[in-house]
Design a protein around this motif. Structure first.
Motif, PDB file in Angstrom:
ATOM      1  N   GLY A 174      35.286 -12.753  13.495  1.00 21.80           N
ATOM      2  CA  GLY A 174      33.856 -12.966  13.786  1.00 21.80           C
ATOM      3  C   GLY A 174      33.603 -14.389  14.257  1.00 21.80           C
ATOM      4  O   GLY A 174      32.909 -14.626  15.245  1.00 21.80           O
ATOM      5  N   GLN A 175      34.211 -15.343  13.541  1.00 27.38           N
ATOM      6  CA  GLN A 175      34.022 -16.749  13.892  1.00 27.38           C
ATOM      7  C   GLN A 175      34.553 -17.019  15.300  1.00 27.38           C
ATOM      8  O   GLN A 175      33.929 -17.723  16.087  1.00 27.38           O
ATOM      9  CB  GLN A 175      34.747 -17.635  12.860  1.00 27.38           C
ATOM     10  N   ASN A 235      27.361  -9.619  14.002  1.00 33.04           N
ATOM     11  CA  ASN A 235      28.107  -8.527  13.367  1.00 33.04           C
ATOM     12  C   ASN A 235      28.089  -7.244  14.178  1.00 33.04           C
ATOM     13  O   ASN A 235      28.943  -6.395  14.000  1.00 33.04           O
ATOM     14  CB  ASN A 235      27.539  -8.204  11.976  1.00 33.04           C
ATOM     15  N   ILE A 236      27.085  -7.073  15.021  1.00 34.03           N
ATOM     16  CA  ILE A 236      27.005  -5.809  15.753  1.00 34.03           C
ATOM     17  C   ILE A 236      27.152  -6.002  17.266  1.00 34.03           C
ATOM     18  O   ILE A 236      28.034  -5.433  17.892  1.00 34.03           O
ATOM     19  CB  ILE A 236      25.696  -5.065  15.403  1.00 34.03           C
ATOM     20  N   PRO A 240      30.748  -7.714  18.548  1.00 26.42           N
ATOM     21  CA  PRO A 240      31.902  -6.803  18.464  1.00 26.42           C
ATOM     22  C   PRO A 240      31.783  -5.607  19.412  1.00 26.42           C
ATOM     23  O   PRO A 240      32.765  -5.248  20.071  1.00 26.42           O
ATOM     24  CB  PRO A 240      31.900  -6.321  17.006  1.00 26.42           C
ATOM     25  N   VAL A 241      30.576  -5.027  19.501  1.00 28.52           N
ATOM     26  CA  VAL A 241      30.411  -3.886  20.411  1.00 28.52           C
ATOM     27  C   VAL A 241      30.671  -4.349  21.846  1.00 28.52           C
ATOM     28  O   VAL A 241      31.386  -3.690  22.611  1.00 28.52           O
ATOM     29  CB  VAL A 241      28.996  -3.264  20.284  1.00 28.52           C
ATOM     30  N   GLY A 242      30.133  -5.498  22.192  1.00 29.76           N
ATOM     31  CA  GLY A 242      30.355  -6.049  23.529  1.00 29.76           C
ATOM     32  C   GLY A 242      31.835  -6.280  23.789  1.00 29.76           C
ATOM     33  O   GLY A 242      32.357  -5.963  24.861  1.00 29.76           O
ATOM     34  N   SER A 246      37.506  -2.864  16.431  1.00 29.22           N
ATOM     35  CA  SER A 246      36.963  -1.672  15.784  1.00 29.22           C
ATOM     36  C   SER A 246      37.130  -1.759  14.283  1.00 29.22           C
ATOM     37  O   SER A 246      36.224  -1.423  13.518  1.00 29.22           O
ATOM     38  CB  SER A 246      37.670  -0.405  16.274  1.00 29.22           C
ATOM     39  N   ILE A 247      38.289  -2.254  13.859  1.00 31.09           N
ATOM     40  CA  ILE A 247      38.521  -2.374  12.414  1.00 31.09           C
ATOM     41  C   ILE A 247      37.512  -3.361  11.814  1.00 31.09           C
ATOM     42  O   ILE A 247      36.884  -3.100  10.799  1.00 31.09           O
ATOM     43  CB  ILE A 247      39.974  -2.828  12.126  1.00 31.09           C
ATOM     44  N   LEU A 248      37.335  -4.480  12.507  1.00 26.53           N
ATOM     45  CA  LEU A 248      36.367  -5.477  12.025  1.00 26.53           C
ATOM     46  C   LEU A 248      34.978  -4.862  11.932  1.00 26.53           C
ATOM     47  O   LEU A 248      34.281  -4.974  10.934  1.00 26.53           O
ATOM     48  CB  LEU A 248      36.308  -6.657  13.005  1.00 26.53           C
ATOM     49  N   PHE A 249      34.629  -4.210  12.998  1.00 26.48           N
ATOM     50  CA  PHE A 249      33.286  -3.659  13.115  1.00 26.48           C
ATOM     51  C   PHE A 249      33.021  -2.627  12.025  1.00 26.48           C
ATOM     52  O   PHE A 249      32.033  -2.698  11.300  1.00 26.48           O
ATOM     53  CB  PHE A 249      33.161  -3.006  14.500  1.00 26.48           C
ATOM     54  N   ILE A 250      33.970  -1.719  11.877  1.00 25.70           N
ATOM     55  CA  ILE A 250      33.773  -0.643  10.895  1.00 25.70           C
ATOM     56  C   ILE A 250      33.752  -1.228   9.478  1.00 25.70           C
ATOM     57  O   ILE A 250      32.864  -0.930   8.690  1.00 25.70           O
ATOM     58  CB  ILE A 250      34.875   0.436  11.036  1.00 25.70           C
TER      59      ILE A 250
END
Ligand code: PHE
Length: 445
Positions: free
Chosen positions: A219-220, A382-383, A386-388, A436-440
């Protein structure tokens, strides 16, 4: 085409502008703290790997889309992708830029206020007095003025255009930022707390190595490198054909990481010298540091330098955020740059005022239990990012025309040829799976 639109004039200009976007509030206070708390050297190794294997490939992919499309996020997606589905990446980018800038300018506005405060000096104020001072400030209407002033300054630079505004200001501010940070770091070497700070930042602590640390690092790295939302597509569209995209990406990533390290070296020795707990986030910068500055020799000068450098870091990032909607409005709706900047200022200004107000005690500007400010922050990091990131990597890895991708990544086979296959492997598999792992895990657990 390249002449009619703006473009970055020199190699140094490209790196200064892109690094200007990447190096921001995220590096100066967030990185050192997160690194220290999450196992020091262990976090840093994970972070470096993530930059190398995930963030840099996403950045180069965004550059490739922008440089081929030679348009804003939406226009570039239309040029490179078939089908309307991929335009969602364009909408996401513009929307994310507006939301990020709305809360970013609040903190950036605080830095302007603290530049003025540091000229007045913090001496004679203990932590209690500083806390009361800071709370009084946040709860007054004063931050609105600073936030709007910061946005207005950002708007003026963007108004001056890509080469004369963005590139030129970054070419001046980035070297100054590095010099000031180096100066502060050298000063810090001589403070008694240096050893402890160094251990806090860099001593490997493998017991802290958890899955969550990896996720935090991911994330960072996205926020810090400005990837996952189209800033780098927009900036990529201003990069000339002869520049080596991999070279730019790697140089920027290295600068981003080095500046984050330096920030830690500059900040923490002073904090540890006074035995203050290395608190997180805005508190560290706006409460702990002023109290430290009030006690050390030449503290007033140092605090002035520190807040000016924080301001430089913030504004070079803010211009990259404002440029995303401005380029979109000018190119997609044929609106003059001047009016696009005004529209951006009005919309983002209004949202940022709400963000400012949401930080006041008892404010009703709350979304899902968070202040509007925190909501924008979490929702984007957070959303949206990652989606981008997933959309960019899946598009470039699986759907982009192969020849086009090869030509952009390697400048028609002239550079980074040996790396090409590896980069494509990263973009196709490693990046989407890891994000995806991070996001989920971040949003479901
Ligand atoms: N990278 C900037 C920072 O570290 C923030 C940013 C995020 C800028 C996304 C542009 C786009 O503070």
């Amino acid at each position: 085409m390249e002449n009619k639109r703006g473009s970055f004039g020199s190699k140094f200009g490209v790196v200064a502008a892109v690094a200007g976007s990447a190096v921001g509030l995220g590096n100066i206070w967030r990185f050192p703290y997160i690194a220290g708390e999450n196992g020091g050297a262990v976090f840093i190794i994970v972070y470096l790997l993530i930059c190398l294997l995930i963030a840099i490939p996403v950045m180069i992919s965004e550059f490739a889309i922008g440089r081929h499309g030679r348009k804003n996020v939406m226009g570039s997606m239309r040029q490179v992708a078939k089908g309307k589905m991929w335009l969602s990446l364009g909408y996401l980018g513009v929307f994310a830029a507006v939301l990020i800038l709305s809360f970013y300018s609040v903190i950036a506005g605080w830095t302007l206020n603290f530049i003025v405060e540091s000229v007045k000096g913090f001496s004679g104020m203990d932590v209690t007095a500083l806390t009361a001072n800071f709370n009084g400030f946040v709860n007054s209407n004063e931050p609105i003025v600073w936030t709007l002033l910061f946005l207005a300054l950002t708007a003026v630079i963007v108004l001056c255009g890509v080469e004369k505004g963005i590139e030129r200001s970054s070419k001046i501010m980035m070297p100054m930022l590095v010099l000031m940070l180096l100066g502060m770091s050298i000063y810090s070497l001589f403070l008694p707390g240096f050893g402890e700070a160094f251990r806090f930042l860099f001593k490997p602590d493998f017991s802290k190595m958890t899955w969550d640390v990896v996720l935090q690092a991911l994330g960072q790295s996205f926020f810090s490198m400005s990837v996952g939302m189209g800033t780098m597509i927009t900036y990529g569209s201003y990069i000339k054909d002869k520049e080596n995209l991999y070279g730019v990406g790697a140089t920027v990533a290295l600068s981003d990481v080095l500046i984050a390290f330096l920030a830690g070296v500059a900040i923490f020795p002073a904090v540890f010298t006074f035995g203050i707990a290395p608190t997180s986030g805005s508190e560290l910068v706006f409460l702990t540091l002023p109290s430290v500055f009030s006690q050390i020799p030449a503290g007033q000068l140092l605090s002035f330098v520190f807040f000016v450098l924080l301001f430089f870091a913030a504004i070079t990032s803010a211009i990259s955020l404002l440029e995303v909607p401005v380029a979109y409005l000018t190119e997609e709706f044929n609106i003059k740059r001047k009016w696009a900047v005004v529209m951006g200022f009005v919309v983002i200004g209004a949202l940022s005022v709400f963000c400012t107000l949401s930080l006041q005690d008892g404010s009703s500007l709350v979304v899902g239990g968070d202040s509007l400010f925190d909501f924008f922050d979490k929702f984007t990091s957070n959303i949206m990012l990652p989606v981008g990131g997933i959309l960019v990597s899946v598009f470039v890895g699986w759907f982009m025309d192969k020849k086009l991708r090869y030509d952009q990544f390697t400048n028609q086979g002239q550079c980074a040829v040996k790396l090409y296959k590896f980069l494509v492997f990263l973009v196709k598999f490693v990046v989407p799976v890891a994000i995806s792992i991070l996001f989920i895990s971040k949003n479901l657990f």
